[in-house]
Design a protein around this motif. Structure first.
Motif, PDB file in Angstrom:
ATOM      1  N   VAL A   1      -5.971   4.957   3.306  1.00 56.16           N
ATOM      2  CA  VAL A   1      -5.588   4.985   1.895  1.00 56.16           C
ATOM      3  C   VAL A   1      -4.483   3.960   1.674  1.00 56.16           C
ATOM      4  O   VAL A   1      -3.451   3.982   2.348  1.00 56.16           O
TER       5      VAL A   1
ATOM      6  N   SER B   1      -3.401   2.967  -1.801  1.00 60.02           N
ATOM      7  CA  SER B   1      -2.580   3.387  -2.936  1.00 60.02           C
ATOM      8  C   SER B   1      -3.253   4.518  -3.693  1.00 60.02           C
ATOM      9  O   SER B   1      -4.475   4.681  -3.641  1.00 60.02           O
ATOM     10  N   MET B   2      -2.436   5.275  -4.397  1.00 62.04           N
ATOM     11  CA  MET B   2      -2.902   6.365  -5.238  1.00 62.04           C
ATOM     12  C   MET B   2      -2.982   5.851  -6.675  1.00 62.04           C
ATOM     13  O   MET B   2      -2.050   5.202  -7.148  1.00 62.04           O
TER      14      MET B   2
ATOM     15  N   SER C   1      -7.268  11.794  -9.419  1.00 59.65           N
ATOM     16  CA  SER C   1      -8.009  11.989  -8.164  1.00 59.65           C
ATOM     17  C   SER C   1      -8.735  10.730  -7.701  1.00 59.65           C
ATOM     18  O   SER C   1      -9.831  10.785  -7.154  1.00 59.65           O
ATOM     19  N   ARG C   2      -8.124   9.577  -7.897  1.00 62.43           N
ATOM     20  CA  ARG C   2      -8.673   8.304  -7.430  1.00 62.43           C
ATOM     21  C   ARG C   2      -7.688   7.649  -6.468  1.00 62.43           C
ATOM     22  O   ARG C   2      -6.478   7.714  -6.659  1.00 62.43           O
ATOM     23  N   VAL C   3      -8.233   6.989  -5.442  1.00 62.37           N
ATOM     24  CA  VAL C   3      -7.425   6.281  -4.456  1.00 62.37           C
ATOM     25  C   VAL C   3      -8.100   4.953  -4.120  1.00 62.37           C
ATOM     26  O   VAL C   3      -9.298   4.795  -4.310  1.00 62.37           O
TER      27      VAL C   3
ATOM     28  N   VAL D   1      -8.969   2.586  -0.965  1.00 60.25           N
ATOM     29  CA  VAL D   1      -9.122   2.747   0.477  1.00 60.25           C
ATOM     30  C   VAL D   1      -9.605   1.440   1.082  1.00 60.25           C
ATOM     31  O   VAL D   1     -10.549   0.823   0.574  1.00 60.25           O
TER      32      VAL D   1
ATOM     33  N   ARG E   1      -2.419  11.332   0.875  1.00 57.24           N
ATOM     34  CA  ARG E   1      -1.277  10.464   0.601  1.00 57.24           C
ATOM     35  C   ARG E   1      -1.579   9.054   1.108  1.00 57.24           C
ATOM     36  O   ARG E   1      -2.531   8.843   1.849  1.00 57.24           O
ATOM     37  N   GLU E   2      -0.721   8.104   0.712  1.00 52.78           N
ATOM     38  CA  GLU E   2      -0.871   6.732   1.196  1.00 52.78           C
ATOM     39  C   GLU E   2      -0.682   6.707   2.703  1.00 52.78           C
ATOM     40  O   GLU E   2       0.195   7.361   3.242  1.00 52.78           O
TER      41      GLU E   2
ATOM     42  N   ARG F   1     -10.042  14.180   5.302  1.00 53.77           N
ATOM     43  CA  ARG F   1      -8.768  13.565   5.671  1.00 53.77           C
ATOM     44  C   ARG F   1      -8.410  14.031   7.070  1.00 53.77           C
ATOM     45  O   ARG F   1      -8.437  15.228   7.353  1.00 53.77           O
TER      46      ARG F   1
END
Length: 79
Positions: free
Chosen positions: A5, A7-8, A12-14, A16, A39-40, A61
């Motif tokens: 990951v 950044s956030m 509910s999107r990241v 990757v 988390r990042e 995760r």
């Protein structure tokens, strides 16, 4: 496919970075939203979408001990 990951984004999107070198915008599945905190820097499993390859779903995760095991076994070379 494994990824890290970056950044956030919120909602509910990241973002990757996957082991194949592609940076994907992924969404966290509804089943994981409240139960698992992403988390990042976390190592996750991403399932790319069939229609758009630059998007995908986060389905798992890894915890700290699991990440160290993956590094020892050589699965996280490019992630």
């Amino acid at each position: 496919m494994l990824g890290t990951v970056i950044s956030m984004l919120g909602a509910s999107r990241v973002v990757v970075r996957c082991i194949d070198g592609v940076t994907r915008m992924c969404r966290i599945r509804g089943k994981m939203k409240k139960r698992v905190w992403v988390r990042e820097g976390d190592v996750v499993i991403v399932v790319p979408w069939e229609i758009q390859d630059e998007k995908g779903d986060v389905v798992w995760r890894y915890t700290g001990p699991q990440v160290s095991w993956l590094e020892r076994k050589g699965f996280l070379k490019n992630a």
